[in-house]
Design a protein around this motif. Sequence first.
Motif, PDB file in Angstrom:
ATOM      1  N   LYS A 129       0.817  -1.201   0.000  1.00 13.79           N
ATOM      2  CA  LYS A 129       0.000   0.000   0.000  1.00 13.79           C
ATOM      3  C   LYS A 129       0.859   1.262   0.000  1.00 13.79           C
ATOM      4  CE  LYS A 129      -3.681  -2.565   2.208  1.00 13.79           C
ATOM      5  NZ  LYS A 129      -4.389  -2.864   3.458  1.00 13.79           N
ATOM      6  N   THR A 130       2.024   1.169   0.654  1.00 11.91           N
ATOM      7  CA  THR A 130       2.957   2.297   0.606  1.00 11.91           C
ATOM      8  C   THR A 130       3.399   2.546  -0.831  1.00 11.91           C
ATOM      9  OG1 THR A 130       3.746   1.865   2.854  1.00 11.91           O
ATOM     10  CG2 THR A 130       5.192   3.147   1.414  1.00 11.91           C
ATOM     11  N   ILE A 133       0.689   4.323  -2.768  1.00 12.41           N
ATOM     12  CA  ILE A 133       0.614   5.752  -2.460  1.00 12.41           C
ATOM     13  C   ILE A 133       1.708   6.511  -3.213  1.00 12.41           C
ATOM     14  CG2 ILE A 133       0.889   7.461  -0.616  1.00 12.41           C
ATOM     15  CD1 ILE A 133      -0.387   5.352   1.273  1.00 12.41           C
ATOM     16  N   SER A 137       1.204   9.401  -6.149  1.00  9.96           N
ATOM     17  CA  SER A 137       1.811  10.739  -6.160  1.00  9.96           C
ATOM     18  C   SER A 137       2.570  10.983  -7.462  1.00  9.96           C
ATOM     19  CB  SER A 137       2.736  10.911  -4.952  1.00  9.96           C
ATOM     20  OG  SER A 137       3.909  10.152  -5.083  1.00  9.96           O
ATOM     21  N   VAL A 144       4.770  12.961  -2.311  1.00  8.93           N
ATOM     22  CA  VAL A 144       3.963  12.285  -1.296  1.00  8.93           C
ATOM     23  C   VAL A 144       3.584  13.275  -0.201  1.00  8.93           C
ATOM     24  CG1 VAL A 144       4.010  10.496   0.499  1.00  8.93           C
ATOM     25  CG2 VAL A 144       4.921  10.004  -1.779  1.00  8.93           C
ATOM     26  N   ILE A 326      -7.016   9.188   1.787  1.00  7.32           N
ATOM     27  CA  ILE A 326      -5.885   8.643   1.019  1.00  7.32           C
ATOM     28  C   ILE A 326      -6.349   7.445   0.199  1.00  7.32           C
ATOM     29  CG2 ILE A 326      -3.637   7.501   1.189  1.00  7.32           C
ATOM     30  CD1 ILE A 326      -3.210   9.148   3.800  1.00  7.32           C
ATOM     31  N   GLU A 327      -7.081   6.534   0.843  1.00  7.79           N
ATOM     32  CA  GLU A 327      -7.528   5.319   0.164  1.00  7.79           C
ATOM     33  C   GLU A 327      -8.457   5.634  -1.004  1.00  7.79           C
ATOM     34  OE1 GLU A 327      -9.258   3.220   3.393  1.00  7.79           O
ATOM     35  OE2 GLU A 327      -7.343   2.380   4.068  1.00  7.79           O
ATOM     36  N   ILE A 330      -6.677   6.481  -4.302  1.00 14.64           N
ATOM     37  CA  ILE A 330      -5.801   5.511  -4.945  1.00 14.64           C
ATOM     38  C   ILE A 330      -6.569   4.711  -5.991  1.00 14.64           C
ATOM     39  CG2 ILE A 330      -4.378   3.460  -4.607  1.00 14.64           C
ATOM     40  CD1 ILE A 330      -3.633   4.487  -1.912  1.00 14.64           C
TER      41      ILE A 330
END
Length: 346
Positions: A129-130, A133, A137, A144, A326-327, A330
């Motif tokens: 997941k990192t 993200i 970006s 980020v 954030i989710e 994505i």
Amino acid sequence: MILPDADTQSDPIRPWFETLESLGEFAGIRFGRVSASTGAVEWMYLSHAEFDGIGGLAHLLRERGAIIEDLPNITHPGPLSWWPFIRFLPTMLAPRRVLKWRPMKQGNKLETTCQPAPSVAFHIFDEEKTAMIRRMSRNGMVTVNSLLMKYLDRAVRPSLADPSCSIPWMIPVNLRGKVSQPKDTGNHSSYVGIQIYAAESAKDVQNHIYKALNKGQHLAAWQGFAATRNTTAKIKRLLIKANRATSQWSVGGFSNLGVWDPDRKITAPDCRGDWLFAPPVLRFQMIGAGCVTFQNRLTLTLQIHPELTTSPEVANEWLRAWVREIELGIPTENPNEWNPASKTGQ
């Protein structure tokens, strides 16, 4: 007009943090290590009078056996001089705009001052997941930092009396490479102040940050502290109480310590696990939000000044909203690939 020697024999910011502590503020930087085996959090606090965020994390890792050599330098160009301070002086002297909050849930009242904020929450993104993200970006052509700052602003807005207003935020800036201290872990941190509007995108947020950097706000702030280093503690206290210790009153501060040990070379047992970080919370900066990516796992930590609330539930609500924003941002080929049930705790 260049500063004769920018080694800044003594940290110009240290006396201000010492004065804050004399007023009952807790000026400790919050760090945490989440045990990989048990999930328990070991909280640690280092005084901002002695460390900045990058220096503090390096200090803790070194103490635990990690080999960390050179700390990151600032990449933004521009010499340290007095000109940014002179240009920025009218802004520093301008009236302060203080935003009001909606009534919010309260926890137990603190019996003493100068202690860590009890309203705190954190979130851990796994490696996959990192990476998502970071890819988001890149696809949006923003950092980020800008991405997370936008979603944090969106998560906090509903708690303000006027959620549609522009929100002032403080963002620390690492000045290593432009200033020096006796220890590389010492305080090399300045800041820029920005305003974010409700309808703005992450790219707009990034433009605000780079506009402030291009104007030398971070250099002006450092020189401002240098110019007032020798003022008496009484004058410093008066300026702090009048919200004049920084260039603007801010809802909060957001700090990103960057990416650490992506190749997993740090193997010391006491360094294993996920690392957490949040900048101090103060009466003129009531939210302290921080992030750090350690061994390819991004963590978010958020704490709230006790004068606003001592309820951990509020911090958790804001943290969940931050993660949710954030989710939602994505994109994935298969919506089921993104599972929002990642670790959240307090």
